[in-house]
Scaffold this motif. Structure first.
Motif, mmCIF file in Angstrom:
data_model
loop_
_atom_site.group_PDB
_atom_site.id
_atom_site.type_symbol
_atom_site.label_atom_id
_atom_site.label_comp_id
_atom_site.label_asym_id
_atom_site.label_seq_id
_atom_site.Cartn_x
_atom_site.Cartn_y
_atom_site.Cartn_z
ATOM 1 N N VAL A 107 -18.817 14.850 10.135
ATOM 2 C CA VAL A 107 -19.242 13.864 9.134
ATOM 3 C C VAL A 107 -20.605 13.290 9.483
ATOM 4 N N TYR A 111 -23.504 14.372 6.679
ATOM 5 C CA TYR A 111 -23.661 13.492 5.519
ATOM 6 C C TYR A 111 -24.917 12.619 5.479
ATOM 7 N N TRP A 115 -27.014 12.761 2.104
ATOM 8 C CA TRP A 115 -27.115 11.650 1.151
ATOM 9 C C TRP A 115 -28.571 11.366 0.804
ATOM 10 N N LEU A 142 -21.326 12.528 -7.983
ATOM 11 C CA LEU A 142 -20.320 13.424 -7.423
ATOM 12 C C LEU A 142 -20.924 14.294 -6.325
ATOM 13 N N ASN A 143 -22.203 14.637 -6.473
ATOM 14 C CA ASN A 143 -22.868 15.426 -5.443
ATOM 15 C C ASN A 143 -22.874 14.722 -4.093
ATOM 16 N N LEU A 144 -22.820 13.397 -4.092
ATOM 17 C CA LEU A 144 -22.830 12.659 -2.831
ATOM 18 C C LEU A 144 -21.585 12.946 -1.992
ATOM 19 N N THR A 145 -20.527 13.471 -2.601
ATOM 20 C CA THR A 145 -19.316 13.804 -1.860
ATOM 21 C C THR A 145 -19.443 15.123 -1.118
ATOM 22 N N LEU A 147 -18.573 17.776 -2.379
ATOM 23 C CA LEU A 147 -17.425 18.542 -2.848
ATOM 24 C C LEU A 147 -17.582 18.989 -4.297
ATOM 25 N N GLN A 148 -18.814 18.926 -4.811
ATOM 26 C CA GLN A 148 -19.017 19.201 -6.232
ATOM 27 C C GLN A 148 -18.651 20.635 -6.618
ATOM 28 N N SER A 151 -15.247 21.000 -7.907
ATOM 29 C CA SER A 151 -15.026 20.454 -9.245
ATOM 30 C C SER A 151 -15.856 21.183 -10.298
ATOM 31 N N TRP A 164 -20.990 24.449 0.953
ATOM 32 C CA TRP A 164 -19.621 24.753 0.523
ATOM 33 C C TRP A 164 -19.003 25.803 1.439
#
Length: 370
Positions: A107, A111, A115, A142-145, A147-148, A151, A164
């Motif tokens: 993390v 991140y 970010w 959502l891109n900040l996760t 995990l886009q 989704s 990814w």
């Protein structure tokens, strides 16, 4: 009083504590070279840039910078190099760590700079309207996760697709970390993952293919095998895993060559093979004497450079091409993004990572107490 010798099987099965080894400076240098390969490819070597009337250079880049284009056309291989190094470094850095430590380390590594990159790239597109398509705010958020992709939401910057693949590798490797890393368990993991990655595309199970990540699996596996060579020494089994990774990798390289449409299979395999040979030299300790301190800084620039250079850089090229010599413009952009990467590392990554680590450590301590 001498300690009793353990049986080889017991040594292989028991999780070992991290070795106090020197930092592998050459790996830091290779990471920066791979990042620069990708940057040059995106600025002067893609099929999109070589089309007549393209929105970046307005005419084929092979006409503007023919020599640069021939080199930059192979720069996409930097991504495959990243994946191999990731397998090597993750195995090295996680040896002896708990799943909690593994999670926290990933993390704080991924991140903070990410970010910044999402917000920076979005800000550039707001300032340079029309340079590239800007996503709606809800998709930016959502891109900040990170995990886009899960989704089916577009990336703020297309280069994020590699993250990814990295995340799926971490998820799989977390299983081995939870069991405790040993030579045997990592070897079994490489063999099982490789087998599943080979079978997944023809299995008819999309979820299996998603988890197995057949496009990137063998590069990560190569990195894991190389680290086992570095830690335990080479043996026939590890050479076999590395050879299988090379054989499977050359097939994927052929698919990438067809997709990119600007380079050749022989050249791509030659470059990738040369890189693997360098990594073998690193694993066998042949580069241990190289301890240039600036290589550590070079390694720290790699991740921010990769995250920030593409959309923002091509947006600037689309505005400034024709006002400067093309080679000078590309050189200035690369220098500028290297400087930005240094600032991101020192001003964003370091302080934010410390804050996030402190918060996560406190959270996990609270979970253990209740």
């Amino acid at each position: 009083m001498p300690l009793p010798k353990e049986a080889p099987a017991a040594v292989a099965e028991r999780p070992l504590q991290p070795l106090r080894t020197r930092r592998l400076h050459v790996v830091d240098g290779i990471r920066l070279v791979a990042a620069l390969m990708v940057v040059l490819h995106h600025y002067a070597g893609t099929r999109r840039l070589n089309e007549p009337g393209n929105e970046i250079w307005s005419r084929p880049v092979s006409e503007i910078m023919p020599s640069v284009f021939r080199v930059a056309a192979y720069g996409w291989i930097g991504v495959e190099i990243f994946f191999v190094i990731s397998g090597f470094v993750i195995c090295m850095s996680c040896w002896g760590r708990t799943p909690r430590q593994f999670f926290v380390s990933r993390v704080i590594r991924l991140y903070p700079a990410y970010w910044f990159a999402v917000l920076f790239t979005t800000g550039v597109l707001v300032l340079l309207r029309g340079a590239a398509e800007r996503l709606p705010l809800r998709e930016v958020l959502l891109n900040l996760t990170m995990l886009q992709a899960g989704s089916d939401v577009p990336n703020v910057d297309p280069v994020y697709w590699t993250l990814w693949s990295e995340l799926r590798f971490y998820l799989l490797f977390l299983v081995v970390v939870a069991m405790g890393l040993t030579y045997r368990r990592v070897v079994v993991f490489c063999c099982v993952w490789g087998a599943v990655a080979m079978l997944a595309p023809v299995s008819g199970f999309p979820l299996l293919e998603l988890l197995a990540n057949p496009d990137g699996a063998w590069y990560f596996i190569a990195g894991l095998a190389l680290y086992l060579m570095h830690r335990f020494g080479p043996d026939l089994l590890l050479w076999g895993i590395l050879a299988m990774a090379w054989l499977m990798g050359q097939l994927e390289l052929g698919e990438r060559v067809a997709y990119e449409g600007v380079s050749g299979w022989r050249g791509a395999v030659l470059i990738f093979t040369g890189f693997l040979l360098v990594m073998v030299a690193v694993s066998l300790g042949l580069t241990d004497r190289i301890r240039w301190k600036w290589l550590v800084t070079a390694g720290c620039l790699t991740y921010p450079l990769y995250l920030t250079h593409y959309v923002a850089g091509t947006a600037v090229i689309s505005r400034l091409h024709g006002t400067l010599d093309a080679r000078l413009l590309v050189g200035l952009l690369i220098a500028g993004f290297l400087l930005l990467s240094l600032l991101v590392h020192r001003v964003v990554e370091r302080p934010v990572s410390r804050l996030v680590k402190r918060g996560l450590d406190a959270s996990f301590a609270r979970m253990r107490a209740r």
